[in-house]
Design a protein around this motif. Structure first.
Motif, short mmCIF file in Angstrom:
data_model
loop_
_atom_site.label_atom_id
_atom_site.label_comp_id
_atom_site.label_asym_id
_atom_site.label_seq_id
_atom_site.Cartn_x
_atom_site.Cartn_y
_atom_site.Cartn_z
N ILE A 1 0.88 -1.18 0.00
CA ILE A 1 0.00 0.00 0.00
C ILE A 1 0.91 1.22 0.00
O ILE A 1 1.10 1.91 1.01
N ILE A 2 1.56 1.42 -1.12
CA ILE A 2 2.58 2.45 -1.22
C ILE A 2 2.46 3.03 -2.63
O ILE A 2 2.46 2.29 -3.60
N PHE A 3 2.27 4.35 -2.70
CA PHE A 3 1.94 4.97 -3.99
C PHE A 3 3.13 5.70 -4.62
O PHE A 3 2.98 6.36 -5.63
N GLU A 4 4.28 5.63 -4.00
CA GLU A 4 5.48 6.28 -4.52
C GLU A 4 6.44 5.20 -5.02
O GLU A 4 6.43 4.08 -4.51
N TYR B 1 -6.68 0.70 -2.39
CA TYR B 1 -6.44 1.78 -1.43
C TYR B 1 -6.15 3.10 -2.13
O TYR B 1 -6.53 4.17 -1.64
N TYR B 2 -5.47 3.04 -3.27
CA TYR B 2 -5.15 4.29 -3.97
C TYR B 2 -6.44 5.00 -4.36
O TYR B 2 -6.60 6.21 -4.12
N LYS B 3 -7.36 4.22 -4.93
CA LYS B 3 -8.63 4.81 -5.36
C LYS B 3 -9.37 5.43 -4.17
O LYS B 3 -9.86 6.55 -4.24
N LYS B 4 -9.41 4.70 -3.06
CA LYS B 4 -10.12 5.19 -1.90
C LYS B 4 -9.46 6.45 -1.33
O LYS B 4 -10.14 7.37 -0.87
N SER B 5 -8.14 6.49 -1.36
CA SER B 5 -7.46 7.68 -0.83
C SER B 5 -7.81 8.90 -1.68
O SER B 5 -8.10 9.98 -1.15
N GLN B 6 -7.84 8.72 -3.00
CA GLN B 6 -8.14 9.86 -3.88
C GLN B 6 -9.59 10.32 -3.71
O GLN B 6 -9.87 11.52 -3.70
N GLN B 7 -10.49 9.33 -3.54
CA GLN B 7 -11.91 9.70 -3.33
C GLN B 7 -12.06 10.51 -2.04
O GLN B 7 -12.76 11.52 -2.00
N ALA B 8 -11.38 10.06 -0.99
CA ALA B 8 -11.51 10.74 0.31
C ALA B 8 -10.92 12.15 0.22
O ALA B 8 -11.50 13.11 0.75
N ILE B 9 -9.79 12.30 -0.48
CA ILE B 9 -9.18 13.63 -0.62
C ILE B 9 -10.15 14.57 -1.35
O ILE B 9 -10.37 15.72 -0.94
N PHE C 1 -6.91 24.42 6.11
CA PHE C 1 -6.96 22.96 6.06
C PHE C 1 -5.95 22.43 5.03
O PHE C 1 -5.94 22.83 3.88
N LYS C 2 -5.07 21.53 5.49
CA LYS C 2 -4.07 20.91 4.60
C LYS C 2 -4.11 19.39 4.81
O LYS C 2 -4.36 18.93 5.92
N ILE C 3 -3.79 18.66 3.76
CA ILE C 3 -3.73 17.19 3.86
C ILE C 3 -2.31 16.76 3.56
O ILE C 3 -1.70 17.24 2.59
N HIS C 4 -1.78 15.84 4.38
CA HIS C 4 -0.45 15.30 4.06
C HIS C 4 -0.55 14.50 2.75
O HIS C 4 -1.49 13.72 2.58
N LYS C 5 0.40 14.71 1.86
CA LYS C 5 0.41 13.98 0.58
C LYS C 5 0.23 12.48 0.85
O LYS C 5 0.95 11.92 1.69
N ALA C 6 -0.74 11.86 0.18
CA ALA C 6 -1.04 10.45 0.45
C ALA C 6 -0.06 9.57 -0.32
O ALA C 6 -0.23 9.35 -1.52
N GLU C 7 0.96 9.11 0.36
CA GLU C 7 1.99 8.30 -0.32
C GLU C 7 1.87 6.81 0.00
O GLU C 7 2.59 6.00 -0.58
N GLY C 8 0.99 6.48 0.95
CA GLY C 8 0.80 5.06 1.29
C GLY C 8 0.04 4.91 2.59
O GLY C 8 -0.41 5.89 3.18
N VAL D 1 -7.46 10.09 9.80
CA VAL D 1 -8.71 9.52 9.30
C VAL D 1 -8.37 8.26 8.51
O VAL D 1 -7.52 8.29 7.62
N ASN D 2 -9.05 7.17 8.83
CA ASN D 2 -8.86 5.92 8.10
C ASN D 2 -9.88 5.92 6.94
O ASN D 2 -11.07 6.03 7.18
N TYR D 3 -9.37 5.82 5.71
CA TYR D 3 -10.29 5.88 4.56
C TYR D 3 -10.61 4.50 4.01
O TYR D 3 -11.17 4.36 2.92
N ALA D 4 -10.27 3.44 4.77
CA ALA D 4 -10.39 2.08 4.23
C ALA D 4 -11.81 1.51 4.31
O ALA D 4 -12.09 0.48 3.72
N GLN D 5 -12.69 2.19 5.04
CA GLN D 5 -14.02 1.60 5.25
C GLN D 5 -14.90 1.79 4.02
O GLN D 5 -14.48 2.42 3.04
N ASP D 6 -16.12 1.27 4.09
CA ASP D 6 -17.03 1.36 2.94
C ASP D 6 -17.19 2.81 2.48
O ASP D 6 -17.23 3.72 3.32
N ASP D 7 -17.36 3.00 1.18
CA ASP D 7 -17.45 4.36 0.62
C ASP D 7 -18.53 5.19 1.32
O ASP D 7 -18.33 6.37 1.61
#
Ligand code: PLP
Length: 415
Positions: free
Chosen positions: A229-232, A311-319, A331-338, A390-396
């Motif tokens: 689960i690593i996007f880099e 997980y990549y798709k879910k992270s992008q949806q949540a962002i 409001f800032k979000i840490h770059k989602a790298e994994g 925030v855990n984005y792994a749960q149901d959409d």
């Protein structure tokens, strides 16, 4: 009844216990609680189907009962250790043998062994600490030492990026390694932030570790080659001075409690002795289920083709949802790298992140307050009170409803 010093330390309030209690309440609470706290991986249908098939095969062949009816040695199931050595040697030129690998009851268990082996009280009254070169760091490390005051952490450098994102980097100018440091430890990808230390940072940390004659522990619970689960694009790292910890949990088997440690034979021997005393042997079910996946390398294709994209798709949806709904420029979000989390920073938040956690919990949303993730950081730093995980792994649908509650609270706070 009075408890020992050890007893008092381990019965006091701890962030990780609160988190696991919340997680359990969230799981038990059904639809009433939106569970964006905790570190539970998602239930990915393809993975669950494959695991069910594997367990059925084990049951049919009698291997499940066989595994349940026998203890393994303190180092863990030999067949799985051998298969892991072959897998890693095929992938990387690490030249591992079975003497380099051991299993534990989840990697959490391995950190307890490691932190108490390499940190704490030493002979001649000396005391050594575990150094976290980049705070924020994983909440589960915070209380995993029998000694008080066992950790020290270093504040990160913060770079603000485009599109409301930011990234932490190791502040090497602030990193001091004295004779009171017994080991360095980093999670890569990092829980809670989703940060992935760059190759340059890892090489630099490795060099510093060698110069100071201490090991570098790399917690690879979310990393490559599984669950990946690593996007880099980063290079997997291990050498004789590295202690690399992996886990089957985020692949989809947290209930099997199987951690994997790759280290030099002396460390593996020491940890196996600890394992014998503390647990007799690590559980064999996880290794037995995952064995065919490792032997055939299917664990790699499932990680690359199912788990990572999921997980990549879910992270992008949540962002996207967060950025659409939270209007303040603070409001800032840490770059989602994994990993499974988004780390949200609310600059100049009018209340503490813990107060925010309580208000959200009262509305049925569980997140984790960021202040827990700075174990060992001695300095006061307002930033520690301004972030949440925030855990984005749960149901959409759960993520969507949770983000709506969070956004309403935050927008009202900044009005
Ligand atoms: N390391 C990190 C960074 C984690 O996030 C977790 C669990 O969430 C663990 C280790 C421990 O996982 P386990 O004991 O299930 O292997």
């Amino acid at each position: 009844m009075p408890y020992s010093i050890f007893g008092n330390k381990f019965t006091q309030h701890s962030g990780i216990t609160e988190l696991m209690d919340d997680l359990n309440a969230g799981v038990q609470g059904g639809d009433d609680i939106l569970m964006l706290g905790g570190g539970n991986p998602a239930s990915i249908p393809e993975i669950q189907t494959r695991l069910t098939e594997l367990m059925q095969e084990l049951l049919d062949e009698g291997n499940l009962v066989n595994t349940l009816s026998n203890y393994d040695g303190p180092q863990g199931k030999n067949s799985f250790i051998d298969a892991l050595a072959t897998l890693f040697n095929d992938l990387y030129d690490w030249d591992l043998s079975a003497k380099n690998i051991m299993l534990t009851n989840g990697s959490q268990n391995a950190f307890f062994y490691l932190f108490n082996l390499l940190g704490g009280n030493f002979s001649e009254g000396k005391k050594k600490k575990i150094l976290f070169p980049l705070a924020p760091e994983y909440i589960g490390y915070a209380d995993a030492s029998v000694s008080e005051d066992a950790f020290v952490a270093v504040r990160p450098k913060i770079s603000e990026l485009e599109n409301g994102l930011f990234k932490y980097n190791v502040d090497f100018d602030a990193l001091e390694i004295g004779s009171d440091i017994g080991a360095m430890c980093v999670s890569r990808p990092t829980n809670p932030t989703g940060n992935v230390l760059t190759d340059e940072e890892i090489i630099h940390l490795d060099q510093l570790a060698k110069e100071n004659n201490i090991p570098l522990i790399i917690d690879n619970a979310y990393g490559t080659p599984f669950p990946n689960i690593i996007f880099e694009q980063v290079t997997p790292f291990w050498n004789n001075n590295t202690i690399l910890c992996l886990s089957l949990s985020k692949f989809g088997l947290p209930g099997a409690r199987c951690g994997i440690v790759i280290a030099n034979p002396a460390i593996i021997k020491a940890m196996s002795n600890l394992s014998g005393i503390m647990a007799l042997s690590p559980g064999g079910i996880g290794p037995e289920i995952a064995l065919p996946l490792v032997k055939t390398k299917e664990i790699l294709t499932l990680s690359d083709e199912v788990i990572k994209p999921f997980y990549y798709k879910k992270s992008q949806q949540a962002i996207t949802l967060l950025q659409q709904q939270i209007s303040t420029p603070n409001f800032k979000i840490h770059k989602a790298e994994g990993a499974l989390f988004l780390w949200l920073w609310f600059k100049d938040l009018p209340i503490s992140s813990n107060e925010l956690y309580k208000r959200l919990k009262a509305k049925g949303l569980l997140i984790v307050s960021g202040h827990y993730f700075f174990p060992g950081l001695e300095q006061q730093w307002q930033h520690t009170q301004e972030c949440i995980r925030v855990n984005y792994a749960q149901d959409d649908e759960v993520v969507k409803r949770g983000i709506a509650i969070l956004a309403a609270e935050i927008n009202a706070l900044y009005k």
